[in-house]
Write an enzyme that holds these catalytic residues in place. Structure first.
Site, PDB file in Angstrom:
ATOM      1  N   ASP A   1      -2.758  19.707 145.148  1.00  0.00           N
ATOM      2  CA  ASP A   1      -3.806  20.305 144.309  1.00  0.00           C
ATOM      3  C   ASP A   1      -4.298  21.611 144.945  1.00  0.00           C
ATOM      4  O   ASP A   1      -4.799  21.608 146.073  1.00  0.00           O
ATOM      5  CB  ASP A   1      -4.963  19.309 144.183  1.00  0.00           C
ATOM      6  CG  ASP A   1      -5.906  19.648 143.040  1.00  0.00           C
ATOM      7  OD1 ASP A   1      -5.891  20.810 142.589  1.00  0.00           O
ATOM      8  OD2 ASP A   1      -6.652  18.758 142.610  1.00  0.00           O
ATOM      9  N   ASP A   2      -4.157  22.712 144.231  1.00  0.00           N
ATOM     10  CA  ASP A   2      -4.613  24.037 144.695  1.00  0.00           C
ATOM     11  C   ASP A   2      -3.840  24.530 145.920  1.00  0.00           C
ATOM     12  O   ASP A   2      -4.371  25.303 146.717  1.00  0.00           O
ATOM     13  CB  ASP A   2      -6.111  24.027 145.015  1.00  0.00           C
ATOM     14  CG  ASP A   2      -6.972  24.184 143.767  1.00  0.00           C
ATOM     15  OD1 ASP A   2      -6.435  24.068 142.657  1.00  0.00           O
ATOM     16  OD2 ASP A   2      -8.182  24.432 143.906  1.00  0.00           O
TER      17      ASP A   2
ATOM     18  N   ARG B   1      -1.309  18.804 134.652  1.00  0.00           N
ATOM     19  CA  ARG B   1      -1.075  17.358 134.709  1.00  0.00           C
ATOM     20  C   ARG B   1      -0.665  16.800 133.346  1.00  0.00           C
ATOM     21  O   ARG B   1       0.134  15.863 133.259  1.00  0.00           O
ATOM     22  CB  ARG B   1      -2.336  16.664 135.249  1.00  0.00           C
ATOM     23  CG  ARG B   1      -2.567  16.974 136.705  1.00  0.00           C
ATOM     24  CD  ARG B   1      -4.003  16.758 137.173  1.00  0.00           C
ATOM     25  NE  ARG B   1      -4.253  17.603 138.324  1.00  0.00           N
ATOM     26  CZ  ARG B   1      -3.927  17.280 139.584  1.00  0.00           C
ATOM     27  NH1 ARG B   1      -3.394  16.103 139.845  1.00  0.00           N
ATOM     28  NH2 ARG B   1      -4.146  18.116 140.579  1.00  0.00           N
TER      29      ARG B   1
ATOM     30  N   ASP C   1       0.000  21.930 141.611  1.00  0.00           N
ATOM     31  CA  ASP C   1      -0.465  22.023 140.222  1.00  0.00           C
ATOM     32  C   ASP C   1      -0.807  23.441 139.786  1.00  0.00           C
ATOM     33  O   ASP C   1      -0.863  23.726 138.590  1.00  0.00           O
ATOM     34  CB  ASP C   1      -1.650  21.083 139.973  1.00  0.00           C
ATOM     35  CG  ASP C   1      -2.909  21.472 140.734  1.00  0.00           C
ATOM     36  OD1 ASP C   1      -2.815  22.269 141.690  1.00  0.00           O
ATOM     37  OD2 ASP C   1      -3.998  20.974 140.379  1.00  0.00           O
TER      38      ASP C   1
END
Length: 552
Positions: free
Chosen positions: A35-36, A77, A325
């Site tokens: 994530d990130d 997602r 993501d």
């Protein structure tokens, strides 16, 4: 003769039973999502951060130079889990309901999840980590095909708290609250522990499995364990400019970018490190030390998962894919909305609530332009690692030009799973992507899809077709055109020299938008939550350096 005939009949019966009922020979699938995480934030893509487990997967498997996400978490997602463009899946904007089917904020019933389809092919389906595509009590993991799930959304890594001091964000296992004692756990470890537990239980079964391992790391808040932070003390004293140059040189050495590749231009509001005071440098350095520690801990968790895979004897028959993501973020929690009102104690600790900001993300997204939420390459480019012993040639680096929508067709082909024409009296949306297996197995260098790729997120629009990438960034409607085969840093807009390409791709964009339900963002902007309006505005503003006014 009778004995021979009897033996043949028994053998035929056994073979027939095996063909119809033996799912254990089907490959297992593990999909890992960070994530990130920026394009260059792991060792295999140029980073100095210690990621030995991901680096091993890359060395023993395949990396793609070009793999695309949807620039921000919920839309990514939605596409990843369904194989649909995010609007078609119902998450065209974010995890917010903007009042129409394409923007309802959670996965619709017509978009089948990976778990629903693979479960129908005899797979046990497992999930641990961030979900972020449910709403109105609908489309949670336990409702969308997962046999076992641990749901842990973003929030403090130590106590589930939010940035504004609001209600805690509880974890859920198989739909039931999973209570944890504040200060007695670390979120990344909890996610890993559940993934390992599920694999341990699965190892006693004969069925193949699909594991969706969705880490929240290294998404803010910047919080990490002291022993991990200690590894990076002093490592970032050189600042983001030198770090970016260092990573870019390593990317060329690794073959991730070409020898003649050019770095993107520096954003106007990235600070000049040499003009920052000692205190300012110290505070910025501490941020990156914690960010690196968070990535490090995630990699440690991936190592535990791989160890369990080997321990259960399933490592040779498992495909592992790792992606991020979106690109590294530009948001600054001090300026976003009402600020991080909950932010006490040194960065990295239980009371802190900091983000790395544009300056370090500028290095994280090396060599690309811009950040999360943009459709420049820095916003939509992800590292991509695929590992499958005996099936994928070790040390392979391919162009790829893959997209999230390609993962579902890849997994279904690998698993021998038929995509249903009807599911629970619902006609599922058709899959727009292409299988990546020809690229993974070395038969092709890039996906042969025969049509462009498209993006839209809060008015930011893009089309990728061959070497051309057409894009515009809200609120501007002016099209920019880049030859990303020769200028992936997007340093030269060639729209004026190629009117025919701009016309062709813009027409294709509007046809796609109509097909998936994407609308002009100006027509729905008034429905956007205030927190998200502030978020978009904060990305466009100068970031205040800790310890005093920003220095250009």
């Amino acid at each position: 003769m009778k004995k021979v005939l009897t033996l043949l009949l028994i053998t035929a019966a056994i073979n027939g039973y095996a063909q119809n009922n033996n799912t254990s020979s089907k490959p297992n699938i593990i999909l890992i999502l960070a994530d990130d995480l920026g394009y260059s934030d792991i060792g295999a893509y140029g980073s100095e951060i210690k990621t030995p487990n991901l680096d091993r997967l890359a060395t023993e498997g395949l990396r793609l130079k070009e793999f695309y996400n949807n620039s921000i978490c919920a839309p990514t997602r939605a596409s990843l889990l369904t194989g649909q463009y995010q609007h078609k899946a119902g998450v065209g904007y974010f995890a917010n309901d903007l009042g129409s089917p394409a923007y309802q904020g959670y996965i619709n019933q017509e978009s089948l999840t990976l778990a629903e389809v693979l479960k129908g092919a005899g797979y046990t389906t497992l999930m641990a980590g961030k979900w972020h595509v449910s709403g109105k009590g609908l489309s949670f993991p336990w409702q969308r095909g997962f046999d076992h799930s641990l749901l842990s959304e973003n929030g403090s890594y130590f106590d589930q708290g939010d940035y504004n001091g609001g209600p805690k964000r509880p974890y859920f296992e198989d739909g039931k609250p999973y209570p944890l004692e504040a200060g007695k756990y670390y979120q990344t470890d909890v996610i890993t522990e559940h993934a390992v537990k599920y694999l341990d239980e699965q190892g006693k079964d004969k069925k193949p499995f699909f594991l969706y391992l969705a880490y929240t790391a290294p998404h803010w808040p910047l919080q990490a364990l002291p022993e991990d932070i200690a590894k990076y003390k002093g490592r970032y004293d050189k600042g983001w400019d030198d770090l970016r140059k260092e990573r870019f040189a390593k990317q060329k050495e690794l073959g991730i970018v070409g020898k003649d590749a050019v770095l993107s231009n520096k954003d106007a509001d990235i600070y000049d490190w040499s003009r920052l005071s000692y205190d300012q440098r110290s505070q910025w350095t501490a941020k990156m030390e914690v960010f690196a520690a968070m990535v490090d801990r995630m990699d440690q968790g991936i190592g535990q998962v791989l160890d369990k895979l080997k321990q259960t004897g399933q490592d040779k028959n498992t495909l592992v894919i790792f992606i991020s993501d979106n690109g590294a973020p530009a948001e600054d929690l001090i300026k976003w909305h009402n600020g991080a009102t909950r932010n006490t104690g040194p960065v990295g600790t239980i009371g802190s609530y900091e983000s790395q900001g544009k300056n370090w993300s500028y290095a994280s997204n090396t060599p690309f332009l811009a950040f999360k939420d943009y459709v420049y390459e820095g916003g939509i480019s992800s590292p991509f690692i695929a590992w499958y012993p005996s099936k994928i040639k070790p040390g392979t680096i391919s162009k790829g030009t893959g997209h999230l929508i390609d993962l579902a067709p890849t997994f279904y082909e690998l698993a021998g799973a038929a995509y249903p024409k009807k599911y629970k009296d619902i006609v599922p949306n058709a899959l727009p992507g292409k299988s990546l297996l020809p690229v993974l197995y070395g038969q092709d260098n890039e996906v042969k899809r025969g049509e462009p790729l498209f993006w839209e997120r809060a008015g930011n629009r893009a089309v990728r077709d061959g070497k051309w990438k057409l894009e515009s960034h809200y609120p501007s409607y002016t099209w920019e055109l880049y030859d990303v085969e020769n200028d992936r840093g997007e340093t030269r807009d060639v729209a004026r020299q190629n009117h025919d390409v701009v016309s062709r791709l813009s027409i294709a964009y509007f046809q796609w938008a109509k097909k998936v339900g994407s609308v002009d963002f100006s027509t729905i902007e008034d429905r956007e939550p205030q927190t998200m309006k502030d978020y978009r505005k904060s990305k466009l503003q100068d970031v205040v350096a800790p310890g005093g006014p920003g220095l250009q």
